[in-house]
Scaffold this active site. Structure first.
Site, PDB file in Angstrom:
ATOM      1  N   PRO A 149     -40.167  41.820  19.377  1.00  0.00           N
ATOM      2  CA  PRO A 149     -40.661  42.865  18.487  1.00  0.00           C
ATOM      3  C   PRO A 149     -39.545  43.392  17.589  1.00  0.00           C
ATOM      4  CG  PRO A 149     -41.458  43.213  20.728  1.00  0.00           C
ATOM      5  CD  PRO A 149     -40.444  42.115  20.792  1.00  0.00           C
ATOM      6  N   GLU A 150     -39.824  43.452  16.289  1.00  0.00           N
ATOM      7  CA  GLU A 150     -38.840  43.961  15.349  1.00  0.00           C
ATOM      8  C   GLU A 150     -38.999  45.470  15.217  1.00  0.00           C
ATOM      9  OE1 GLU A 150     -38.307  41.535  11.830  1.00  0.00           O
ATOM     10  OE2 GLU A 150     -39.033  39.753  12.876  1.00  0.00           O
TER      11      GLU A 150
ATOM     12  N   LYS B 266     -34.197  48.110  17.540  1.00  0.00           N
ATOM     13  CA  LYS B 266     -35.078  47.445  18.494  1.00  0.00           C
ATOM     14  C   LYS B 266     -35.022  48.086  19.881  1.00  0.00           C
ATOM     15  CE  LYS B 266     -34.551  43.004  16.088  1.00  0.00           C
ATOM     16  NZ  LYS B 266     -34.204  41.575  16.210  1.00  0.00           N
TER      17      LYS B 266
ATOM     18  N   ASN C  62     -36.183  38.069  12.337  1.00  0.00           N
ATOM     19  CA  ASN C  62     -36.254  36.903  11.475  1.00  0.00           C
ATOM     20  C   ASN C  62     -37.398  36.951  10.470  1.00  0.00           C
ATOM     21  OD1 ASN C  62     -34.950  34.478  10.796  1.00  0.00           O
ATOM     22  ND2 ASN C  62     -36.574  33.291  11.771  1.00  0.00           N
TER      23      ASN C  62
ATOM     24  N   ARG D  84     -31.086  31.363  13.870  1.00  0.00           N
ATOM     25  CA  ARG D  84     -32.518  31.476  13.632  1.00  0.00           C
ATOM     26  C   ARG D  84     -32.880  30.648  12.412  1.00  0.00           C
ATOM     27  NH1 ARG D  84     -34.900  35.905  15.913  1.00  0.00           N
ATOM     28  NH2 ARG D  84     -36.780  34.640  15.666  1.00  0.00           N
TER      29      ARG D  84
END
Length: 250
Positions: free
Chosen positions: A2-3, A50, A160, A237
Site C-alpha cells: 500500500p502506498e 507508508k 511504484n 522496481r
C-alpha cells in the site's frame, strides 16, 4: 505494498471511528502484546508516508507498517470473532478494526517515534510537509529522479505506481537527472494534488476524468499517444515511461 494514499485513508478512517475514544485492544494471534493499550483512550492515528502511528494516552505508540500483504478489516456493530492470524484488534462497542499480516506491529517509545520521523522525507499528504525541503531533498539526491521518489528518505509515501504516473504527468523521464528546482517543485505539487485524489478514492488516480485508467503504469502502450511504453528496472522496481511524452533522460 500500500502506498501513502491508502495509508492516509486508513488513518483518516480509523481516526474518525476511534479517535478520542476508549478502545478495547487485543492481540489474538499472540505476536503482539496489546495489554498495555486495552481500556485506554486512542488520542490520534497518524500517517507518515507508508507508516502508521497510534498514539494512546499514558502508553507507548503503536507503529504499523503494512508491507506487501498487510490489510485492515473493518466490522461495524458488535464485533465478530477475529480471524485467525489477526495481529491487532482495536475496537469499541460500535466498530472494530483487525490488522492482518503486517510486516511490522510494535510498541514505539518517544525515541523510536522521533527516529522514525527523522528517517523519512516530506510526505505530500501531510499539512506540515515543507515544499522547500521536498525540493531540496530531491535536487540533492544526485541520481535518477525515478530512484529519488522511491527513496523514503527523500519523499515519504510514494511507491511504484505513483512513480510511473506522476513522472508521466509532469513529463519527466524516470532516468532523468538534474531536474532542477522548478522540475522538482512541479513534481511535488503534482504529487500533493493527485495523492489527495487517490486518498479520497482509495486507489491511484492519475486522470480524474477516468480514475480507473493509468497513463503508462503496467500498460503496453501510452494511453495518451499510443507509443509503446518502455520498461526497465530502476531502484529494484519496474520503471515505465512513454518515449514521446517523457522524451529525455537528462
Amino acid at each position: 505494498m500500500p502506498e501513502g494514499h491508502l495509508v492516509h485513508r486508513h488513518a483518516d478512517e480509523q481516526q474518525a471511528a476511534l479517535g478520542g475514544r476508549v478502545v478495547r485492544a487485543s492481540g489474538p494471534q499472540g505476536r503482539f502484546d496489546a495489554r498495555p493499550y486495552d481500556g485506554r483512550t486512542l488520542s490520534a492515528v497518524e500517517a507518515l508516508g507508508k507508516h502508521l502511528l497510534y498514539h494512546f494516552e499514558d502508553a507507548p505508540a503503536i507503529h504499523v507498517h503494512l508491507g506487501m500483504r498487510g490489510i485492515f478489516l473493518r466490522y461495524d456493530g458488535p464485533a465478530r470473532e477475529p480471524r485467525r492470524g489477526t495481529r491487532l484488534r482495536l475496537a469499541t462497542g460500535d466498530v472494530a478494526f483487525d490488522l492482518i499480516a503486517p510486516i511490522q506491529c510494535e510498541a514505539y517509545g518517544p525515541g523510536e517515534v522521533a527516529a522514525l520521523r527523522a528517517s523519512l522525507g516530506p510526505d505530500p499528504l501531510r499539512d506540515d510537509a515543507s515544499r522547500d525541503e521536498a525540493v531540496r531533498r530531491l535536487t540533492a539526491f544526485g541520481g535518477p529522479v525515478g530512484a529519488a521518489v522511491l527513496d523514503q528518505k527523500v519523499w515519504a509515501g510514494i511507491g511504484n505506481a505513483w512513480r510511473a504516473e506522476l513522472l508521466f504527468l509532469v513529463g519527466l523521464h524516470p532516468a532523468a537527472r538534474d531536474v532542477g528546482a522548478e522540475g522538482a517543485g512541479r513534481l511535488w505539487d503534482t504529487a500533493a494534488a493527485y495523492l489527495a485524489l487517490g486518498r479520497d478514492a482509495g486507489q491511484v488516480v492519475s486522470d480524474p476524468d477516468r480514475p480507473d485508467e493509468r497513463w503508462v503504469y503496467r500498460r503496453e502502450h501510452c494511453r495518451r499517444c499510443g507509443a509503446p511504453v518502455l520498461t526497465w528496472e530502476l531502484a529494484s522496481r519496474t520503471a515505465y515511461a512513454c518515449p514521446v511524452d517523457q522524451p529525455g533522460k537528462g
